[in-house]
Design an enzyme around this catalytic site. Structure first.
Site, mmCIF file in Angstrom:
data_model
loop_
_atom_site.group_PDB
_atom_site.id
_atom_site.type_symbol
_atom_site.label_atom_id
_atom_site.label_comp_id
_atom_site.label_asym_id
_atom_site.label_seq_id
_atom_site.Cartn_x
_atom_site.Cartn_y
_atom_site.Cartn_z
ATOM 1 N N HIS A 57 -18.417 -41.297 -2.171
ATOM 2 C CA HIS A 57 -19.517 -42.155 -2.612
ATOM 3 C C HIS A 57 -20.008 -43.065 -1.489
ATOM 4 C CE1 HIS A 57 -18.767 -40.977 -6.792
ATOM 5 N NE2 HIS A 57 -17.490 -40.972 -6.424
ATOM 6 N N ASP A 95 -9.891 -35.848 -29.245
ATOM 7 C CA ASP A 95 -8.441 -35.901 -29.420
ATOM 8 C C ASP A 95 -8.016 -34.537 -29.948
ATOM 9 O OD1 ASP A 95 -5.834 -36.438 -29.886
ATOM 10 O OD2 ASP A 95 -6.150 -37.974 -31.411
ATOM 11 N N ASP A 150 -26.215 -44.123 -7.323
ATOM 12 C CA ASP A 150 -24.757 -44.200 -7.505
ATOM 13 C C ASP A 150 -24.173 -45.519 -6.967
ATOM 14 O OD1 ASP A 150 -21.996 -43.743 -7.357
ATOM 15 O OD2 ASP A 150 -22.163 -42.106 -5.904
ATOM 16 N N HIS A 164 -19.592 -35.419 -14.651
ATOM 17 C CA HIS A 164 -21.014 -35.070 -14.713
ATOM 18 C C HIS A 164 -21.306 -33.854 -15.591
ATOM 19 C CE1 HIS A 164 -22.614 -37.916 -11.657
ATOM 20 N NE2 HIS A 164 -21.326 -38.000 -11.436
#
Lengths: 600, 600
Positions: free
Chosen positions: A411, A488, A238, A120
């Site tokens: 969750h 990367d 969610d 988040h």
């Protein structure tokens, strides 16, 4: 009127942000809706539409990023990163494509972060400059975690971080944001209600309902119900656990499990979990303290998260509980708990080093009890099992999720998701945070409750949803064209699909470089023609094959007319094809072939 | 006396193997125990020891391979392959290291295969020649599946395959083998009891107890109990599900679930499962027939497995049930079931092609119900989810294991494992088939039942267990040194750790070839110095970096004295180090660097 409200209402005296931090410029320009490629501009004369664009976190788990736009104002909800898929070798993190936000950065009034987890807020340091350095808002612990993250990039001093309380009202441009506490496995998580000229939007963040949470207050049901009664246009909720029936387990229940487990351990206890699962860490502290165990911490990210949570008052620890790692041998083993990083089987983590016998202070023995208190992220199952098996090799006891439920998910499950829908009673529902099957299942849950299919928006990243002043919804036919932004090493976005494809090809069958020096005058190969292969075959056992390649290549080069063909391109392409085919016939492998011709 | 027994006793008239197939040469040589590296030879004067060496399937799932040796005789139990770990890019399968068997191939009296799954017989075509082409024994369906596999390698005519019935007694050298039917998710699975001069060994194969199995007979409890009463030295038992409490679900129960699911589908039903899960396929046939649905099959391996099972009488299909794939559109959608490969999300499978809209005969639409009836193998979770999400994109209904238990595992759970131990009452117990944590858990189950720790053998591949005539056990201190035998295309064992490491390096950060032509006389770089990179960085955006490399490389080459240094080796090594360090400083990536110096 909404506009007359103070920019920030503060019900409590102890707020930390200075009021001027909160003053966002209100725009007076005519509304315009400049959009990215693939999305038509709204006609400039039309009255503004409310536009919702999920940029990350749909059809995937991670990199949650949402754009809310009205007229000349944009707010961004969450800005997370995602771990790479297996077809992204060498990549550290994957970010949402924020081109649309970058093109409209002068509209961005702020970024609101719902809680302090990486999916988040992990992308902030990589993207905040590209977004024009908008202020970042969040609750106290959330801002603390963001600050920690920014410090790693030397950005904590230049990004404006604004701490809000759950009872604040925050005015950002045309939007009025209020908040409600939810439960999760990190304290200080909130959902956000955004009052817009067209209607109220709710984004739950990550949440579950927990009536007996761990050192958090319960979800603010009253606030949610009140928002629902006032009328909600859109609920974004969610979907991570939308496939799980029933209710999630309370953190209190988990506390009991951990206490039982700890009471049976005869030697040291080593617990590993995500550093950011502050609630889990509190449970370990509680159980250890009850049994008179001291606690040592190993692993950078764990030390940092604990320090921040302690500083901000989100961990309660009796004095003298923490000890230094290098003093653990001064205590009897049954009086020591160690909190460690490495719950995902990472090689370089503290637990990874213990598993390989390479940890400087901690050598695992058969009296140790090792508790893995988090489920493997999909894709990490095998590395977690490998670490477990190494630890078992020392004779230690290893407790993990298959043997005992020691990871309560943060969750909501299906019954909680239904209750959220009942409380909020939104006109439209958009499942967010989840792969497509999670979103579809969450949508089905809503439709079982009576929601009409056309009011349930199962979308993808880049979908553009528009609401007009009559609260009619329209999902634009053209989505934004998004590309993965890959991190990367030090590069952000400099590794694209070509580089990734080359990595994949080389990882499957290796590569072969064929280097020939060609005499400019005669067109003959001078001296040796070099063939170098890596990752293709064990060369010492494949001399015949390499010689075949040399003969083929020499023949092809010497029968090629570089002048007539105007350069070497055609030859190189033919060498790749023909030699590639030959190697495949002989080995059923397709290494990448790189012909290099040097004229001398 | 054991030796006086007929080589094969046949209680039933309908056996298919000819008796002479069964006659294995009895050795008359003095026993000797030649062993591989790391294992000391037994003194030649000692009386023979019974030796058990697991070569595959311990500390891992797959490539089950076990060596049982006494004096001059060896039998091999199962010869399976394993799917590669994620640190083995480009590899197709992983086989057990059978060097020990190859060094003792003149002793091998036969290979016994417990059932027809790849993790128990998939390595036969790759290894049978190296083992001196011993005969392969198994029940009818098992031999049928082995024959199918050998046909793909043009080996079905040259390998001696011998079909046995579950009531046969098979004499192989000094060993007398008898069998008991077990339940699994392929019919004709058996466990094997091996009578040896020192005691009886039981290898369960893969098994569960199922009192209402799918078109199989129930486990032969009577035989197992009788073996137990006669005395068993060692039980080797399947540990795959040792972490699961309770009992496994009966296949009959699963049949009901499938029927319920099918009865709700309004259009076509597309079921995917492992081709070798013959029991699951029978359930799909039954449910389809009950609802008047015709069945079409797509995917090579599925077609082949069904043909073999039908030919051998292990699938019961009412006439006219199967239809050709290209005729499905002649039937109403709700009268069609399709059996498809692709349960693991494989790109090239029939379901993979449907998901991408590339299947020639089958275009997915929103009336289709797609049933994924097998759990993802660890490591495949994400590709399975990706295929599911593509199918959901067509609006189809997708049913998978998280939504409904449609994959009953074929492996015993804890209570069944206890019952097996109670029935067999072995002196020693060796958990097999499982990663270390599975083996450890199975051992703990046995110890809970009262087994002493020293009688429970938690071992690894290459462990050598010896029993003397007093039934004393000894686990040799030195294990056999085993290496993974990797199958990559046509190569078996030609890809080793160096090639794999190179693939990993290149997959993480790509590679860079630096090619310089150096004037033999002046030591100067002539013409261009070429730098080619793949999988490292998008070169067009990294010109500065490439130029830095060119400057560095030229400087290093021209300041190098090739004569004094006696060749280019030191320079190449220094270029790899210094240029590698520079690239890391600039990018935090470590591509493989290949310097090539050509003297011209």
């Amino acid at each position: 009127m909404e506009n007359e409200q103070p920019v920030l209402r503060r019900p409590r005296p102890m707020m930390r942000a200075t009021p001027r931090d909160m003053i966002a410029p209100r725009s007076s320009k005519a509304p315009h809706t400049r959009v990215g490629p693939g999305v038509k501009k709204a006609p400039p004369s039309a009255s503004p539409l409310l536009r919702i664009i999920p940029l990350g976190g749909l059809e995937e788990i991670g990199r949650n990023t949402m754009c809310v736009e009205y007229g000349n104002d944009i707010i961004v909800l969450d800005l997370g990163f995602m771990f790479p898929r297996e077809d992204m070798p060498g990549i550290d993190y994957v970010l949402a494509d924020t081109t649309y936000l970058q093109e409209n950065k002068e509209k961005i009034r702020g970024i609101f972060i719902t809680h302090g987890h990486m999916d988040h807020m992990g992308a902030i340091p990589y993207l905040i400059k590209r977004l024009g350095m908008p202020p970042v808002y969040g609750t106290r612990l959330t801002i603390g975690m963001v600050r920690d993250r920014l410090e790693e990039f030397n950005l904590s001093k230049v990004v404006k971080l604004v701490e809000i309380g759950a009872d604040y009202v925050l005015q950002l441009g045309v939007f009025s944001l209020s908040f409600f506490r939810v439960n999760h496995n990190i304290p200080d998580s909130v959902g956000v209600a955004i009052k817009t000229p067209i209607g109220t939007i709710i984004d739950t963040g990550d949440w579950k309902f927990d009536h007996t949470p761990q050192d958090e207050r319960p979800t603010e049901f009253g606030k949610i119900a009140r928002l629902g009664q006032d009328g909600v246009l859109l609920l974004c909720s969610d979907s991570t656990n939308s496939e799980k029936p029933g209710y999630s387990i309370s953190e209190k229940k988990l506390q009991e499990t951990i206490e039982l487990l700890f009471s049976k351990a005869k030697g040291r206890i080593i617990v590993t979990t995500f550093a950011s699962l502050i609630s889990r860490i509190q449970q370990v502290i509680n159980a250890s303290h009850d049994l008179g165990r001291k606690i040592a911490v190993t692993g950078m990210s764990m030390e940092k998260a604990i320090t921040t949570a302690l500083d901000l008052g989100f961990l309660k620890v009796p004095k003298g509980t923490f000890i230094k790692l290098n003093t653990i041998d001064n205590y009897p083993p049954n009086k020591v708990t160690i909190l460690s990083t490495g719950s995902q089987g990472q090689e370089s983590s503290a637990l990874g080093r213990m598993a390989r016998g390479e940890h400087k202070q901690i050598k695992i023995n058969e009296t140790d009890t090792i508790v893995l208190s988090s489920s493997p992220i999909p894709g990490n199952e095998r590395s977690v099992a490998a670490v477990m098996d190494l630890l078992l090799g020392f004779g230690a006891k290893v407790v993990y999720n298959k043997l005992l439920d020691i990871h309560s998910s943060g969750h909501a499950q299906q019954e909680e998701q239904k209750l959220m829908l009942q409380l909020v009673q939104p006109k439209y529902f958009m499942p967010i945070h989840g792969e497509r099957h999670h979103l579809v299942q969450h949508a089905e849950t809503a439709m079982e409750m009576g929601y009409a299919k056309e009011n349930v928006l199962v979308l993808a990243n880049g979908s553009v949803v528009e609401f007009n002043k009559h609260q009619d919804v329209r999902v634009l036919k053209d989505k934004l064209e998004l590309e993965d932004v890959l991190v990367d090493g030090l590069g952000v976005g400099d590794v694209g699909s070509v580089v990734l494809r080359d990595r994949q090809v080389m990882s499957q069958d290796g590569m072969m470089v064929i280097i020939a020096a060609v005499n400019r005058k005669t067109g003959k190969v001078t001296g040796n023609l070099d063939v170098i292969s890596r990752g293709f075959i064990y060369v010492k056992n494949a001399e015949d094959l390499i010689n075949e390649v040399k003969v083929m290549a020499t023949k092809m080069i010497e029968s090629y007319d570089v002048k007539e063909q105007q350069g070497w391109t055609n030859l190189r392409s033919k060498m790749r094809d023909d030699i590639g085919d030959h190697l495949f016939k002989r080995t059923e492998r397709r290494p990448m072939i790189l012909p290099v011709i040097m004229q001398v």
